[in-house]
Motif scaffolding. Structure first.
Motif, short mmCIF file in Angstrom:
data_model
loop_
_atom_site.label_atom_id
_atom_site.label_comp_id
_atom_site.label_asym_id
_atom_site.label_seq_id
_atom_site.Cartn_x
_atom_site.Cartn_y
_atom_site.Cartn_z
N CYS A 83 0.88 -1.16 0.00
CA CYS A 83 0.07 0.11 0.08
C CYS A 83 1.13 1.20 -0.16
O CYS A 83 1.56 1.64 0.98
N ASN A 111 -3.39 1.23 7.80
CA ASN A 111 -2.69 1.15 6.84
C ASN A 111 -1.33 1.77 6.97
O ASN A 111 -0.77 2.59 6.73
N CYS A 169 -4.00 8.59 0.33
CA CYS A 169 -4.27 7.30 -0.72
C CYS A 169 -4.50 7.83 -1.95
O CYS A 169 -5.30 8.47 -2.20
N GLU A 197 -11.09 8.46 3.23
CA GLU A 197 -9.66 8.60 2.62
C GLU A 197 -9.89 9.90 1.70
O GLU A 197 -8.83 10.21 0.98
N CYS A 257 -7.34 0.60 -7.63
CA CYS A 257 -6.02 0.64 -6.84
C CYS A 257 -5.23 -0.49 -7.47
O CYS A 257 -5.80 -1.91 -7.22
FE1 SF4 Z 1 -3.42 1.77 0.00
FE2 SF4 Z 1 -5.29 3.55 -1.05
FE3 SF4 Z 1 -4.91 0.93 -2.19
FE4 SF4 Z 1 -6.11 1.01 0.08
S1 SF4 Z 1 -6.81 1.83 -1.91
S2 SF4 Z 1 -4.29 -0.11 -0.68
S3 SF4 Z 1 -4.92 2.81 0.95
S4 SF4 Z 1 -3.39 2.94 -1.98
#
Ligand code: SF4
Ligand code: 13P
Length: 300
Positions: A83, A111, A169, A197, A257
């Motif tokens: 992450c 996280n 994020c 977030e 993501c």
């Molecule tokens: Fe990390 Fe954002 Fe992906 Fe969640 S959505 S794993 S907080 S980068």
């Protein structure tokens, strides 16, 4: 045998359970024993009895499972599933901030990497961050690493001074105010729910601010038939599956993501077959990180 049958057979042989985050690929969600948000999956990892957990999510989630259940083998099918936000704070940097504010307690978002958790007083997730900060016995709180969640938490904890870290994020940061406004205009009879977030300007447009698990419950229990979702697009698969009578829209272009989407069925099969990649955490760090996670689980 197809790949799903092979996974099912290996799961039995190895006494394994598959946990998957709400952002995982559709086909991974379909084979998971439990799907959930960070809080739900941490609780599940602590309470289930099995020899092996295959964690379809990202590194910090699999680490949390190992911290809480060291006797189990915890496997992360792709070791590069990290992450980026969790990597935005290191132990040395946090130690410096702690030294600058010796009277503050430290709350870390789940996280974070295990060594950072070990430096904190208590953990939180997006589902319980406001409550955890309310309950912590300090007027000053260092909150790492998500500045947007820190800002959201501070709005519900005006009696406390929140010292935010400068992390974020990238997926939620990409959810832009103008796109969200357009989505609201386009679907004017829909309610808007967003993840904490997201940036403050996006949060201000929302009817509800919820963790992904909170969104699942909201979709189930609300009378709303049309819902705009301000989070990673993977959740919409679950929402549609569980609520076929409701309509879900993304809050602007679908945001993905790539770290959450890296794990495939083939990876899960290989993880079970070759028992990889095992999560290993230094025992001294694990014990200190467990205190922060246990405290969170006590609070909420
Ligand atoms: Fe990390 Fe954002 Fe992906 Fe969640 S959505 S794993 S907080 S980068
Ligand atoms: P939750 O599912 O706990 O709300 O967290 C979202 C997230 O970004 C996990 O990486």
């Amino acid at each position: 045998m197809n790949i799903v049958e092979k996974i099912t057979r290996l799961k039995k042989e190895k006494d394994a359970v598959i946990l998957a985050h709400n952002y995982q690929r559709d086909e991974i969600q379909d084979i998971a024993d439990y799907i959930g948000d960070s809080l739900g999956l941490s609780k599940k990892a602590a309470e289930i009895s099995c020899k092996t957990i295959v964690f379809c999510g990202v590194q910090f989630m699999a680490e949390s499972a190992k911290i809480l259940s060291p006797e189990k083998t915890v496997l992360l099918p792709r070791k590069e599933a990290g992450c980026p936000m969790a990597d935005m704070v290191t132990v040395d940097e946090l130690k410096e901030l702690k030294a600058a504010h010796p009277d503050a307690k430290v709350v870390c978002y789940v996280n974070t990497n295990a060594d950072v958790k070990a430096e904190c007083d208590v953990c939180c997730t997006s589902a319980n961050a406001v409550k955890v900060v309310q309950k912590i016995d300090a007027d000053k709180v260092i909150f790492v690493p998500d500045k947007n969640l820190a800002d959201f938490v501070s709005r519900w904890n005006r009696d406390k001074e929140i010292i935010p870290w400068d992390g974020y994020c990238y997926v939620h940061e990409e959810i832009r105010i103008n796109d969200v406004k357009k989505a609201k205009e386009l679907h004017s009879d829909a309610v808007l729910i967003v993840h904490p977030e997201c940036k403050r300007e996006v949060i201000d447009l929302a009817d509800e601010v919820l963790s992904t698990g909170g969104m699942v419950k909201f979709a189930r229990n609300s009378n709303a038939k049309k819902i705009i979702i301000g989070t990673e697009v993977g959740l919409i698969y679950r929402l549609k599956k569980e609520n076929p009578d409701k309509v879900f829209y993304t809050a602007g272009p679908a945001r993905m993501c790539k770290n959450m989407k890296i794990t495939t069925l083939e990876d899960v099969y290989l993880a079970l077959k070759e028992e990889k990649y095992k999560i290993e955490i230094d025992e001294e760090i694990r014990k200190r990180a467990k205190k922060a996670l246990d405290k969170m689980l006590q609070y909420v």
